[in-house]
Motif scaffolding. Sequence first.
Motif, short mmCIF file in Angstrom:
data_model
loop_
_atom_site.label_atom_id
_atom_site.label_comp_id
_atom_site.label_asym_id
_atom_site.label_seq_id
_atom_site.Cartn_x
_atom_site.Cartn_y
_atom_site.Cartn_z
N HIS A 200 27.99 -40.39 -5.57
CA HIS A 200 27.12 -38.84 -5.78
C HIS A 200 28.09 -37.92 -5.75
O HIS A 200 29.48 -38.17 -5.68
CB HIS A 200 26.38 -38.78 -4.24
N ASP A 202 28.79 -33.51 -4.25
CA ASP A 202 27.97 -32.74 -3.33
C ASP A 202 27.25 -31.50 -3.66
O ASP A 202 27.73 -31.29 -5.03
CB ASP A 202 29.31 -32.54 -2.36
N HIS A 295 31.85 -39.21 -6.37
CA HIS A 295 32.79 -40.07 -5.44
C HIS A 295 31.91 -41.02 -4.43
O HIS A 295 30.51 -40.76 -4.63
CB HIS A 295 33.46 -39.01 -4.26
FE LIG Z 1 30.29 -36.39 -0.73
#
Ligand SMILES: [Fe+2]
Length: 391
Positions: A200, A202, A295
Amino acid sequence: MATTNGRVQSNDLVTLPVINISDPTPEIGRKMIDAAATHGFLYIDTRGTDFAPENVERQFELSKQFFSSPEEEKAACQIGSDNRGWTGMHSETLDPANQKRGDFKEAFNIGEFIDNRPQQPIPKSLQGHEDELLDFETRCRKTCHRILRLLALGLEIPDPDWFSSRHKTPSGCTLRLLHYPALPLDTDYQPEVDIRAGAHSDYGSITLLFQRPSQPGLEILTSSTTRSENSNSTSASEDRRTQQNKQQKWSPVPVIPSNYTPEASDDKTPLPPILLNIGDLLSYWTNNLLKSTVHRVIFPNDQHRNKASGAGLLGEDRYSIAYFCHPTDSTLLEAVPSRLVPDMTHPSSTTEARDGGFRVGYGGGAGGAKVLTAKEHLIRRLEATYGFEHK
Ligand SMILES: [Fe+2]
Ligand SMILES: O=C(O)CCC(=O)C(=O)O
């Protein structure tokens, strides 16, 4: 190298700079921009921040206290559409296309305090510790403001507080405690499809990540270019072909990088540097100059192979703490006044050459049909992940 979740896994640790932010100079800002525009990840030396080792230790103690409390107590603070509260094992699936079941983790999201008060139910195990949570959140916020100021300096924005003055309350800022439990000995965990935290990126502007020494697992998706046989050619068509040969691989990010010398004393474990990464919103706002890198967190392979730890479990618990920093809800994601945004992203492009007359040099879609607010951006991102509308 092995293939996991459709991408190649590398054993090469990625090298990221460790930056001391105590001296807010344009030169430090430029170093941060370089790293943010390359990997989207870098380390912050804790010595130049608002964190003393005991602040971080204490927050991890509170985190353990919460995660080891009875399930019913945690469930009483179940996460809701406001994105605050507890999410249990397997209830979040960050990479549904590649996972056959949810993340092997649990988490507790703490939204920002308003007038020094939490805006959500506090679980029994953390009641009476609200001041300590607030203290940690305040240190995170201060550190993020220093970082945002440095990023503005690095981008040569005339007002160094251009970003930080747009990061006030109310906002989507969230402090997240994370626990990735050791596995039972008879686990059916399959490293090819199961994962502690799926791939994913952020959502916010920047994220601070606190990790524990000897609890690895974070990996980032990096690209390496493999050149084809005509490697002397520099023609445009060759460049395009080389582009197509870009291979993405998962590179482990060490908790304590080799280029960092922590202040270790005999009786204390060293405090790792804080990992900083760029989120989707800041990438969008800077017209993709700063990278919001994908990540994930894996269950370390050696822990999976080497069977039992002392506790009759497979591998070890992993704890981490993330602080997701977001702009004030009402912030318009309009033009970032930096000449570096066009210069570094599209060196030779002109206004006409860009899609739909998108104004070169102005991040975040400014000049397009609609300028989003930070809150609208977050809602779109959460809807895409969870499929339901957040408040
Ligand atoms: Fe993350
Ligand atoms: O636990 C970690 O190391 C990373 C967690 C993370 O990436 C997240 O919660 O967004």
